[in-house]
Design an enzyme around this catalytic site. Structure first.
Site, PDB file in Angstrom:
ATOM      1  N   GLU A 271     -33.202  42.561  52.933  1.00  0.00           N
ATOM      2  CA  GLU A 271     -31.952  42.389  53.695  1.00  0.00           C
ATOM      3  C   GLU A 271     -32.238  42.588  55.167  1.00  0.00           C
ATOM      4  OE1 GLU A 271     -28.442  44.673  52.654  1.00  0.00           O
ATOM      5  OE2 GLU A 271     -28.804  44.371  50.518  1.00  0.00           O
TER       6      GLU A 271
ATOM      7  N   ASP B  50     -20.585  47.325  48.948  1.00  0.00           N
ATOM      8  CA  ASP B  50     -19.962  46.413  49.897  1.00  0.00           C
ATOM      9  C   ASP B  50     -19.661  45.032  49.301  1.00  0.00           C
ATOM     10  OD1 ASP B  50     -19.123  45.580  52.466  1.00  0.00           O
ATOM     11  OD2 ASP B  50     -21.114  44.836  52.965  1.00  0.00           O
TER      12      ASP B  50
ATOM     13  N   ASN C 131     -34.328  46.998  53.273  1.00  0.00           N
ATOM     14  CA  ASN C 131     -33.084  46.512  53.873  1.00  0.00           C
ATOM     15  C   ASN C 131     -33.009  47.130  55.266  1.00  0.00           C
ATOM     16  OD1 ASN C 131     -32.667  45.514  51.309  1.00  0.00           O
ATOM     17  ND2 ASN C 131     -30.850  46.735  50.858  1.00  0.00           N
TER      18      ASN C 131
ATOM     19  N   ASN D 237     -30.576  49.230  44.475  1.00  0.00           N
ATOM     20  CA  ASN D 237     -30.282  48.841  45.848  1.00  0.00           C
ATOM     21  C   ASN D 237     -29.774  50.046  46.621  1.00  0.00           C
ATOM     22  OD1 ASN D 237     -29.831  46.636  47.959  1.00  0.00           O
ATOM     23  ND2 ASN D 237     -27.862  47.700  47.926  1.00  0.00           N
TER      24      ASN D 237
ATOM     25  N   TYR E 230     -31.469  46.878  59.445  1.00  0.00           N
ATOM     26  CA  TYR E 230     -30.447  46.286  60.316  1.00  0.00           C
ATOM     27  C   TYR E 230     -30.674  46.636  61.782  1.00  0.00           C
ATOM     28  CZ  TYR E 230     -28.155  44.578  56.186  1.00  0.00           C
ATOM     29  OH  TYR E 230     -27.891  43.880  55.035  1.00  0.00           O
TER      30      TYR E 230
ATOM     31  N   TYR F  70     -26.567  47.415  62.843  1.00  0.00           N
ATOM     32  CA  TYR F  70     -26.048  48.790  62.750  1.00  0.00           C
ATOM     33  C   TYR F  70     -26.840  49.718  63.668  1.00  0.00           C
ATOM     34  CZ  TYR F  70     -23.701  47.110  58.551  1.00  0.00           C
ATOM     35  OH  TYR F  70     -22.915  46.405  57.671  1.00  0.00           O
TER      36      TYR F  70
HETATM   37  C1  BDP Z   1     -26.508  46.990  52.780  1.00  0.00           C
HETATM   38  C2  BDP Z   1     -26.091  46.681  51.362  1.00  0.00           C
HETATM   39  C3  BDP Z   1     -25.299  45.384  51.229  1.00  0.00           C
HETATM   40  C4  BDP Z   1     -24.310  45.275  52.359  1.00  0.00           C
HETATM   41  C5  BDP Z   1     -25.079  45.244  53.668  1.00  0.00           C
HETATM   42  C6  BDP Z   1     -24.167  45.084  54.892  1.00  0.00           C
HETATM   43  O1  BDP Z   1     -27.208  46.645  50.504  1.00  0.00           O
HETATM   44  O2  BDP Z   1     -24.668  45.342  49.979  1.00  0.00           O
HETATM   45  O3  BDP Z   1     -23.455  44.180  52.238  1.00  0.00           O
HETATM   46  O4  BDP Z   1     -25.760  46.460  53.811  1.00  0.00           O
HETATM   47  O5  BDP Z   1     -23.805  46.088  55.462  1.00  0.00           O
HETATM   48  O6  BDP Z   1     -26.309  48.333  52.989  1.00  0.00           O
HETATM   49  O7  BDP Z   1     -23.845  43.966  55.243  1.00  0.00           O
END
Ligand code: BDP
Length: 598
Positions: free
Chosen positions: A511, A165, A471, A416, A473, A477
């Site tokens: 993240e 990304d 990471n 990553n 979200y 997401y």
């Molecule tokens: C993660 C990735 C990162 C993306 C982020 C996103 O490590 O590079 O930019 O999500 O979706 O999957 O913002």
């Protein structure tokens, strides 16, 4: 190729000059340059700044998105032969390159984020002008890191399709130096630091390409000599050492000299911060004291200049990071220009240094699969794996050799978001972790940033890491917007599972973030508004604060950044706390309040 990656310096033994400036450039969409002899001079070049990422300098799409071979050429005058080696050093060439000097092939290098260093002594003409020609290539495939593919449109035009990304910025994106160094010289060195009460012991190893005596001297910031030792291996003892700490980047100067009796053959001054890093139980320790990482995942990314290093942008970024109370960033998703690490050393800022092992899954929609549904594409099975692992190994080796002596580097991240949910992934990564451990005498923690679907019970790679990096979200997401209460619930369920593993292992969030359009305000909030970014972070912090094995929070991302275009992105990824032109969104104040109080 030449084995030394030491940053250039100037003194009585060594000199350098930069070859930065306007070079010639030419695209080679048909890949005919070699056959037509472009290595002897480009037939129809245009001008291009070096260093630069070429993409955002053009006004035509075809050039911005160019994918394939592209050539550079420049000439330089070389003074008379004085017996020293002539070294050509590119900070990086993305993603791979062949280099010719005066028409003679001098090197090939794979990997776009570490230096390309070539001893060109035997190819040059002294007291004359010499020609450098570079054939670079920015195609992505499943053996290159980062990973991706190339799509050919019906017209024959090729497009890079990253499995990651961020925009596939390419070119000679970092400075080019021409060095003159002694025929016998320091190639590399390692330092291992131990603290005894208020004193420190520094064991060093100096690698040279000769047999003359080496001596090491350590000076404090005022230029006072505090210790010295002789030999390629030695111990320097420092009484009442001034430790390198967060916010106190105290640097000693470690001077290596190669001597022939009284005669100085080589001299190299290195900067040294006295500090130790380790994990103990589920804590990360700096100088034996527990630390909690506060900061960001970043990119090398800015308007117009793309991924080119700029002291001014880096300075602004450090100012902004420190203003929010941050003390750490991860070099997502590749080693940055060396100057970033030098600045971090001086400021007492922490870095998790990451190899470009990103896109290790087949996901074409700006990484959507990665962040969201965690689809399993069996990436670590098939014929490409062996070559991929070789390139990955090389990238780890070059990153650690380049960055191992920066006090700011407290950990290395070896991946990553690869798929980690099957045995082949473990088999792929296990030898790479073992290899990395042999390269770092400081035995810094190793980690890798884990995908949403990598969790206790399914993940096969967490056991390789000294601390777990997640990471996540939840609220973006996963169960975003009005569903955020559900996100909190399932986030807690996952954390309860990690709690069982993390009795003996720290866990850092590498993240978490929400896309936010800087112009958008909404009450009550909706996704993409500034208010929602705040709500998102408040929820995430509430959860993290309830688990005491959490040892750090690096939010995604420091600033908005360019990606490939697509339905998932509004002219780039907008998860920045700071806009792309480096002004704060509302969430910056929320972080500032939280981090300054911690
Ligand atoms: C993660 C990735 C990162 C993306 C982020 C996103 O490590 O590079 O930019 O999500 O979706 O999957 O913002």
């Amino acid at each position: 190729m030449y084995q030394s990656m030491l940053y250039p310096c100037i003194n009585a033994c060594r000199t350098y000059r930069t070859l930065d400036g306007m070079w010639k450039m030419q695209f080679d969409p048909e890949g005919k340059g070699r056959a037509e002899g472009w290595q002897n001079g480009l037939p129809e070049p245009f001008s291009m700044p070096v260093p630069s990422s070429f993409s955002d300098l053009f006004t035509e799409k075809e050039k911005r998105d160019y994918c394939g071979d592209f050539w550079y050429e420049t000439k330089f005058y070389l003074e008379a032969d004085d017996g020293r080696r002539v070294i050509l050093r590119f900070g990086s060439i993305t993603h791979r390159a062949d280099i010719w000097i005066n028409g003679i092939h001098a090197a090939y290098h794979e990997g776009g984020f570490t230096p390309v260093v070539i001893d060109i002594s035997e190819y040059v003409t002294f007291g004359a002008r010499n020609r450098i020609v570079v054939c670079a290539n920015n195609e992505l495939n499943e053996t290159s890191i980062p990973c991706g593919t190339v799509r050919t449109l019906p017209s024959g035009r090729r497009l890079a399709q990253p499995y990651f990304d961020f925009f596939n910025y390419s070119g000679i994106q970092r400075s080019v130096h021409l060095l003159r160094i002694p025929a016998e010289s320091l190639l590399d060195y390692d330092t291992e630091i131990r603290l005894n009460g208020s004193d420190a012991e520094i064991r060093y190893h100096a690698a040279t390409d000769g047999n003359h005596e080496v001596c090491a001297e350590l000076f404090d910031r005022d230029g006072q000599k505090v210790s010295e030792a002789e030999g390629k291996d030695g111990i320097l003892t420092v009484r009442d050492a001034h430790l390198w700490q967060i916010g106190d980047g105290y640097l000693y100067t470690l001077v290596f000299r190669i001597l022939d009796g009284e005669k100085e053959i080589d001299k190299y001054p290195a900067r040294l911060g006295i500090r130790t890093v380790e994990t103990k139980g589920n804590r990360i320790l700096l100088n034996g004291q527990e630390i909690y990482l506060k900061g960001y995942g970043k990119h090398e990314d800015f308007e117009v200049i793309g991924r080119q290093f700029s002291y001014a942008v880096a300075q602004r970024d450090f100012e902004l990071m420190e203003w929010t109370g941050a003390d750490c960033f991860r070099t997502s998703h590749y080693p940055y220009a060396e100057e970033w690490y030098q600045m971090a050393d001086e400021r007492g800022f922490l870095i998790i240094d990451e190899v470009p092992a990103v896109g290790m899954m087949r996901s074409l929609v700006n990484f959507a699969a990665a962040a969201g549904d965690g689809a399993d594409t069996r990436f670590f099975t098939g014929g490409h794996v062996q070559q991929l692992q070789e390139n990955h190994r090389l990238a780890i080796e070059e990153m650690i050799q380049r960055d191992k002596n920066h006090p700011s580097v407290i950990a290395f991240s070896l991946f990553n978001e690869p798929e980690t949910n099957y045995q082949e992934a473990h088999d792929y990564f296990e030898p790479l972790f073992a290899f990395a451990r042999t390269l770092d005498v400081q035995k810094r923690p190793l980690t890798g940033a884990m995908l949403f679907s990598s969790r206790p019970g399914s993940d096969t790679c967490g056991s390789l890491c000294d601390f777990i990096s997640l990471n996540r979200y939840y609220g973006w997401y996963v169960a975003g917007g009005s569903e955020i209460e559900e996100a909190e619930m399932i986030f807690r369920m996952e954390m309860d599972q990690w709690a069982e593993i993390c009795t003996d292992k720290p866990l850092v969030f590498t993240e978490f973030g929400a896309d936010t359009y800087a112009a958008e305000h909404k009450l009550p909030d909706v996704m993409w508004s500034q208010e929602y970014q705040n709500e998102y972070y408040e929820m995430n912090f509430r959860v993290m604060d309830d688990y005491d094995f959490v040892s750090g929070e690096l939010v995604w991302n420091f600033a908005d950044f360019q990606t490939t275009e697509g339905t998932m992105r509004v002219n780039g990824n907008k998860k920045g706390i700071i806009t792309r032109n480096r002004q704060p969104k509302d969430a910056a104040y929320l972080l500032k309040k939280r981090w300054q109080a911690r």
